[in-house]
Design a protein around this motif. Sequence first.
Motif, PDB file in Angstrom:
ATOM      1  N   PHE A 462     -70.565  72.487 -17.952  1.00 24.96           N
ATOM      2  CA  PHE A 462     -69.404  72.467 -17.060  1.00 24.96           C
ATOM      3  C   PHE A 462     -69.013  73.867 -16.570  1.00 24.96           C
ATOM      4  CE2 PHE A 462     -69.143  68.244 -18.549  1.00 24.96           C
ATOM      5  CZ  PHE A 462     -69.285  68.268 -19.936  1.00 24.96           C
ATOM      6  N   SER A 463     -69.929  74.802 -16.670  1.00 29.85           N
ATOM      7  CA  SER A 463     -69.599  76.193 -16.345  1.00 29.85           C
ATOM      8  C   SER A 463     -69.218  76.396 -14.885  1.00 29.85           C
ATOM      9  CB  SER A 463     -70.765  77.116 -16.710  1.00 29.85           C
ATOM     10  OG  SER A 463     -71.941  76.724 -16.003  1.00 29.85           O
ATOM     11  N   LYS A 464     -69.677  75.493 -13.998  1.00 31.36           N
ATOM     12  CA  LYS A 464     -69.390  75.658 -12.570  1.00 31.36           C
ATOM     13  C   LYS A 464     -68.267  74.739 -12.076  1.00 31.36           C
ATOM     14  CE  LYS A 464     -74.058  77.218 -11.413  1.00 31.36           C
ATOM     15  NZ  LYS A 464     -75.257  77.002 -10.557  1.00 31.36           N
ATOM     16  N   LYS A 465     -67.651  74.013 -12.992  1.00 36.93           N
ATOM     17  CA  LYS A 465     -66.572  73.104 -12.613  1.00 36.93           C
ATOM     18  C   LYS A 465     -65.247  73.871 -12.525  1.00 36.93           C
ATOM     19  CE  LYS A 465     -69.110  69.333 -12.747  1.00 36.93           C
ATOM     20  NZ  LYS A 465     -69.383  68.507 -11.548  1.00 36.93           N
ATOM     21  N   LYS A 466     -64.348  73.363 -11.674  1.00 37.46           N
ATOM     22  CA  LYS A 466     -63.063  74.060 -11.488  1.00 37.46           C
ATOM     23  C   LYS A 466     -62.177  73.974 -12.730  1.00 37.46           C
ATOM     24  CE  LYS A 466     -60.593  70.170  -9.326  1.00 37.46           C
ATOM     25  NZ  LYS A 466     -59.804  69.736  -8.151  1.00 37.46           N
ATOM     26  N   PHE A 467     -62.462  72.983 -13.571  1.00 35.73           N
ATOM     27  CA  PHE A 467     -61.647  72.852 -14.784  1.00 35.73           C
ATOM     28  C   PHE A 467     -62.230  73.622 -15.967  1.00 35.73           C
ATOM     29  CE2 PHE A 467     -64.784  70.118 -16.612  1.00 35.73           C
ATOM     30  CZ  PHE A 467     -65.225  69.266 -15.621  1.00 35.73           C
ATOM     31  N   TYR A 468     -63.303  74.400 -15.737  1.00 33.99           N
ATOM     32  CA  TYR A 468     -64.015  75.073 -16.837  1.00 33.99           C
ATOM     33  C   TYR A 468     -63.100  75.985 -17.660  1.00 33.99           C
ATOM     34  CZ  TYR A 468     -67.328  78.116 -19.267  1.00 33.99           C
ATOM     35  OH  TYR A 468     -68.003  78.825 -20.219  1.00 33.99           O
ATOM     36  N   LYS A 469     -62.278  76.766 -17.009  1.00 31.24           N
ATOM     37  CA  LYS A 469     -61.423  77.713 -17.721  1.00 31.24           C
ATOM     38  C   LYS A 469     -60.447  76.987 -18.646  1.00 31.24           C
ATOM     39  CE  LYS A 469     -58.212  81.546 -16.927  1.00 31.24           C
ATOM     40  NZ  LYS A 469     -57.529  82.383 -15.896  1.00 31.24           N
ATOM     41  N   GLU A 470     -59.817  75.926 -18.118  1.00 27.67           N
ATOM     42  CA  GLU A 470     -58.835  75.186 -18.912  1.00 27.67           C
ATOM     43  C   GLU A 470     -59.518  74.418 -20.044  1.00 27.67           C
ATOM     44  OE1 GLU A 470     -54.871  72.439 -18.034  1.00 27.67           O
ATOM     45  OE2 GLU A 470     -56.255  72.959 -16.418  1.00 27.67           O
ATOM     46  N   LEU A 471     -60.697  73.852 -19.751  1.00 24.76           N
ATOM     47  CA  LEU A 471     -61.438  73.119 -20.782  1.00 24.76           C
ATOM     48  C   LEU A 471     -61.883  74.067 -21.892  1.00 24.76           C
ATOM     49  CD1 LEU A 471     -62.813  70.525 -21.798  1.00 24.76           C
ATOM     50  CD2 LEU A 471     -64.801  71.128 -20.390  1.00 24.76           C
ATOM     51  N   THR A 472     -62.330  75.249 -21.513  1.00 22.65           N
ATOM     52  CA  THR A 472     -62.754  76.244 -22.502  1.00 22.65           C
ATOM     53  C   THR A 472     -61.594  76.600 -23.436  1.00 22.65           C
ATOM     54  OG1 THR A 472     -64.382  77.173 -20.975  1.00 22.65           O
ATOM     55  CG2 THR A 472     -63.689  78.568 -22.827  1.00 22.65           C
ATOM     56  N   ALA A 473     -60.426  76.839 -22.836  1.00 24.74           N
ATOM     57  CA  ALA A 473     -59.254  77.187 -23.649  1.00 24.74           C
ATOM     58  C   ALA A 473     -58.914  76.061 -24.625  1.00 24.74           C
ATOM     59  CB  ALA A 473     -58.064  77.480 -22.741  1.00 24.74           C
ATOM     60  N   LEU A 474     -59.002  74.813 -24.153  1.00 26.83           N
ATOM     61  CA  LEU A 474     -58.680  73.659 -25.000  1.00 26.83           C
ATOM     62  C   LEU A 474     -59.667  73.528 -26.162  1.00 26.83           C
ATOM     63  CD1 LEU A 474     -57.208  71.017 -25.687  1.00 26.83           C
ATOM     64  CD2 LEU A 474     -58.704  69.856 -24.039  1.00 26.83           C
ATOM     65  N   ILE A 475     -60.962  73.607 -25.864  1.00 24.74           N
ATOM     66  CA  ILE A 475     -61.971  73.407 -26.914  1.00 24.74           C
ATOM     67  C   ILE A 475     -61.912  74.514 -27.959  1.00 24.74           C
ATOM     68  CG2 ILE A 475     -64.457  73.425 -27.345  1.00 24.74           C
ATOM     69  CD1 ILE A 475     -64.828  71.728 -24.876  1.00 24.74           C
ATOM     70  N   TYR A 476     -61.747  75.763 -27.527  1.00 26.00           N
ATOM     71  CA  TYR A 476     -61.660  76.842 -28.511  1.00 26.00           C
ATOM     72  C   TYR A 476     -60.362  76.760 -29.316  1.00 26.00           C
ATOM     73  CZ  TYR A 476     -65.896  79.300 -27.223  1.00 26.00           C
ATOM     74  OH  TYR A 476     -67.215  79.634 -27.044  1.00 26.00           O
ATOM     75  N   LEU A 477     -59.318  76.228 -28.683  1.00 22.86           N
ATOM     76  CA  LEU A 477     -58.061  76.028 -29.403  1.00 22.86           C
ATOM     77  C   LEU A 477     -58.250  75.011 -30.527  1.00 22.86           C
ATOM     78  CD1 LEU A 477     -54.884  76.177 -29.667  1.00 22.86           C
ATOM     79  CD2 LEU A 477     -54.827  74.295 -28.038  1.00 22.86           C
ATOM     80  N   ILE A 478     -58.895  73.883 -30.209  1.00 25.58           N
ATOM     81  CA  ILE A 478     -59.032  72.781 -31.165  1.00 25.58           C
ATOM     82  C   ILE A 478     -60.096  73.062 -32.210  1.00 25.58           C
ATOM     83  CG2 ILE A 478     -59.621  70.337 -31.393  1.00 25.58           C
ATOM     84  CD1 ILE A 478     -56.849  70.967 -30.148  1.00 25.58           C
ATOM     85  N   LEU A 479     -61.206  73.677 -31.810  1.00 28.73           N
ATOM     86  CA  LEU A 479     -62.340  73.844 -32.722  1.00 28.73           C
ATOM     87  C   LEU A 479     -62.417  75.224 -33.361  1.00 28.73           C
ATOM     88  CD1 LEU A 479     -65.097  71.954 -30.676  1.00 28.73           C
ATOM     89  CD2 LEU A 479     -63.560  71.069 -32.443  1.00 28.73           C
ATOM     90  N   SER A 480     -61.328  75.944 -33.363  1.00 28.79           N
ATOM     91  CA  SER A 480     -61.293  77.267 -34.005  1.00 28.79           C
ATOM     92  C   SER A 480     -61.557  77.128 -35.506  1.00 28.79           C
ATOM     93  CB  SER A 480     -59.918  77.912 -33.797  1.00 28.79           C
ATOM     94  OG  SER A 480     -59.771  79.037 -34.631  1.00 28.79           O
ATOM     95  N   PRO A 481     -62.378  78.008 -36.081  1.00 26.57           N
ATOM     96  CA  PRO A 481     -62.697  77.911 -37.521  1.00 26.57           C
ATOM     97  C   PRO A 481     -61.499  78.172 -38.428  1.00 26.57           C
ATOM     98  CG  PRO A 481     -63.574  79.935 -36.580  1.00 26.57           C
ATOM     99  CD  PRO A 481     -63.105  79.111 -35.423  1.00 26.57           C
ATOM    100  N   ASN A 482     -60.416  78.740 -37.893  1.00 26.90           N
ATOM    101  CA  ASN A 482     -59.244  79.062 -38.722  1.00 26.90           C
ATOM    102  C   ASN A 482     -58.184  77.958 -38.704  1.00 26.90           C
ATOM    103  OD1 ASN A 482     -60.284  81.653 -39.333  1.00 26.90           O
ATOM    104  ND2 ASN A 482     -59.549  82.420 -37.353  1.00 26.90           N
ATOM    105  N   ASN A 483     -58.516  76.816 -38.107  1.00 26.60           N
ATOM    106  CA  ASN A 483     -57.516  75.764 -37.939  1.00 26.60           C
ATOM    107  C   ASN A 483     -56.902  75.281 -39.246  1.00 26.60           C
ATOM    108  OD1 ASN A 483     -57.771  75.824 -35.230  1.00 26.60           O
ATOM    109  ND2 ASN A 483     -58.951  73.935 -35.027  1.00 26.60           N
ATOM    110  N   HIS A 484     -57.714  75.167 -40.301  1.00 27.26           N
ATOM    111  CA  HIS A 484     -57.235  74.576 -41.549  1.00 27.26           C
ATOM    112  C   HIS A 484     -56.150  75.416 -42.208  1.00 27.26           C
ATOM    113  CE1 HIS A 484     -60.307  77.448 -42.871  1.00 27.26           C
ATOM    114  NE2 HIS A 484     -59.678  77.479 -44.029  1.00 27.26           N
ATOM    115  N   GLU A 485     -55.995  76.665 -41.782  1.00 26.84           N
ATOM    116  CA  GLU A 485     -55.016  77.552 -42.407  1.00 26.84           C
ATOM    117  C   GLU A 485     -53.631  77.416 -41.780  1.00 26.84           C
ATOM    118  OE1 GLU A 485     -58.383  81.007 -43.268  1.00 26.84           O
ATOM    119  OE2 GLU A 485     -56.636  81.439 -42.005  1.00 26.84           O
TER     120      GLU A 485
END
Length: 715
Positions: A462-485
């Motif tokens: 999805f690197s060329k999609k207009k929603f790429y920036k927002e999707l990237t922010a969402l996925i890194y927010l949810i799948l961050s390795p420090n979430n359990h803390e």
Amino acid sequence: MKKFNLKPSPSSLRQIFALTETLNPSQKEAVLHLGSPLLIIAGAGSGKTKTLVHRVAKLVLDGISPERILLLTFTRKAANEMTKRATTLLDDRCRGIQGGTFHAFAQSILKVHAPKLGFSTQFTIADRGDSEDILSLIRKNLGLNKLDKRFPQKKALSAIIGKVRNTASSISAILNKDYPQFSVYEREIETIMIQYAIQKKTMNVMDYDDLLLLLLDLLKTNEETAKFYQQKFKHILVDEYQDTNSIQASIVQYLAGLNPNITVVGDDCQSIYSFRGANFKNIISFPDLFLNTKIIKLEENYRTIQPILNLTNAVIGQAREKYDKSLFSSKNVGEKPAYIETKSENEQSQFVCQKILELRENGTDLNEIAVLVRSGWQSNDLEIELKSHNIPFVKYGGFKFVETAHVKDVVAYLKIAFNPLDQLSWRRVLSLIDGIGPKTITTIIGEINKNLHDPSSALKLFSKKKFYKELTALIYLILSPNNHERTAEAWMTIVMEFYRPIFQLQYDDYTKRKNDLDSLEAISSRFPTLEKFLTDLSLDPPNSSQTESLPESQDDEKITISTIHSAKGLEWTCVFILSLIDGYLPSFQSLGDIHQIEEERRLLYVALTRAKDYLFLMKPHLDSPKGGYYAYQGMQFSKLSRFLDRDDYKDSLMERWSLTSEDDDPFDDSATNANTCESEGIPFEQQQSRANSQSNASVSRTIHKPSLGKKKYFF
């Protein structure tokens, strides 16, 4: 081996005396009983909670470890209240009592044993809306949304499947009884039900029904687990047993095993929730399932005056199947229930408004007044009249807090943070991003599932999609390795930073909705972990939303308008019951089914026993536009409810009132002999105009000639 019986010490005897000295003989007998199963039949207002609290405290006083006492209730509020009262009554040991609601108890066990049932211990709980969305997706994937003939929508599918599971009935039986128009789709619905179970397991999600069904399955199929919990809980107590469904009753049986120390409390005459799956037979058949059951009846009522109880006893005394009991009260002085016929619904509303004003003028707080209806729409006319009289009111109903769209959005972010496999919550949050449609959502979820530990891989497509920036922010927010803390409060702060711009674009009335999200943030601060926060939101959500209209002053007293079902467990000084018409109560939908008719009788019993000092029974004459009686599908609703339409009730248990205009002579025999639902000699339009112009005036009342047995009430 020689045995020696150790007698209680004098200090223990003093504690037991102090614990039971405020109880009546029946309550005391229930508190002290030991050695066999106990069924406490607790009539309305008879001190059920007090008895149960004292029994719990007595068990702890006897040396039973609180961790070995299981107390099951239907609301967390009830569980907390009983634990708090037992602690106050005895000491802090009572705080260790196990239990809570059936669903919360089930969730606590399943969190330990979920792998035995094919789930991870990190499962999330789907609310009703989530369940409906899963069913809608399955329905669409199977192509059942494109049929020429009508196929049930997601809400109907959810209701059908829920009834099948909660009543242990077949799909065929439920369709034939409640949804005959969908009988031709029995196989398709069965396929959806199977796919629904598979989908939930794939997503590691359980719905409310799963919590109970899977717990029962665990106890049935895993003998070792069942024995562990049977040995763990030495005493089991169940509140409101008349409200249990077949699954809950079976869970109680498996938990008890051969343990004779099982106590259930309830009132068969208040079993009114069959539409939720509650089974009246559970409390009736309890002595058959648990041998040597001791039955103790609590019949002394501490709420209601005896003249009202006399009518209550008579009505429920006609029930076909029941535990015989007769409520009595030390409050022998007071007025009989008033029976008022009116010529229209609006005249009924006028009377209620004017009587409320009179009661308030004479010192009754508006908060101590309630108007009860069989169905919510039956108060429509009254609500308009109350507003014209400037009488504030609150009506039970509306969306629950967590069912509002904006709160569900935020909770969806939190759910995928805790359980990244929750596809339904992913669908909700992804649909909020501009430019992402249903097909793209499916693709994104597939990539996320394959690359949970490498977020960058999931984003390559999805690197060329207009929603790429927002999707990237969402996925890194949810799948961050420090979430359990992170704590629940920290998660709320992070999610709100991400969601706030979307929220303001998504809802035109976001300023009104903002208060709900502020409340959610405040609530999150009370929970140490995200898991605990999500569990509590799912199992016992707050029940009000800031988006609902509020009165101008929060300090104003307000009368309550409520359906009878919602009023169960509550009480007021004065109660009005509207539209006591055969076809309304009992509901026309119950006609022809004796079991439903009997439940309607119990519903009236619940309504009658909500009143402490004053009870007004209203029966309007309903005119159709063409004249004559109001009719629905060929049925004419013109008679008083069959549960009250007896001459002996009207002559001795109720006091009949007639309505008249202020200009009429209160001692005019001709006026009195006219139909009680008419205001003699003055056109209704003129009466209405006069009543509206005098809406704030105190209403006068006089007793007519004693031989006629009626009261006159003036407009």
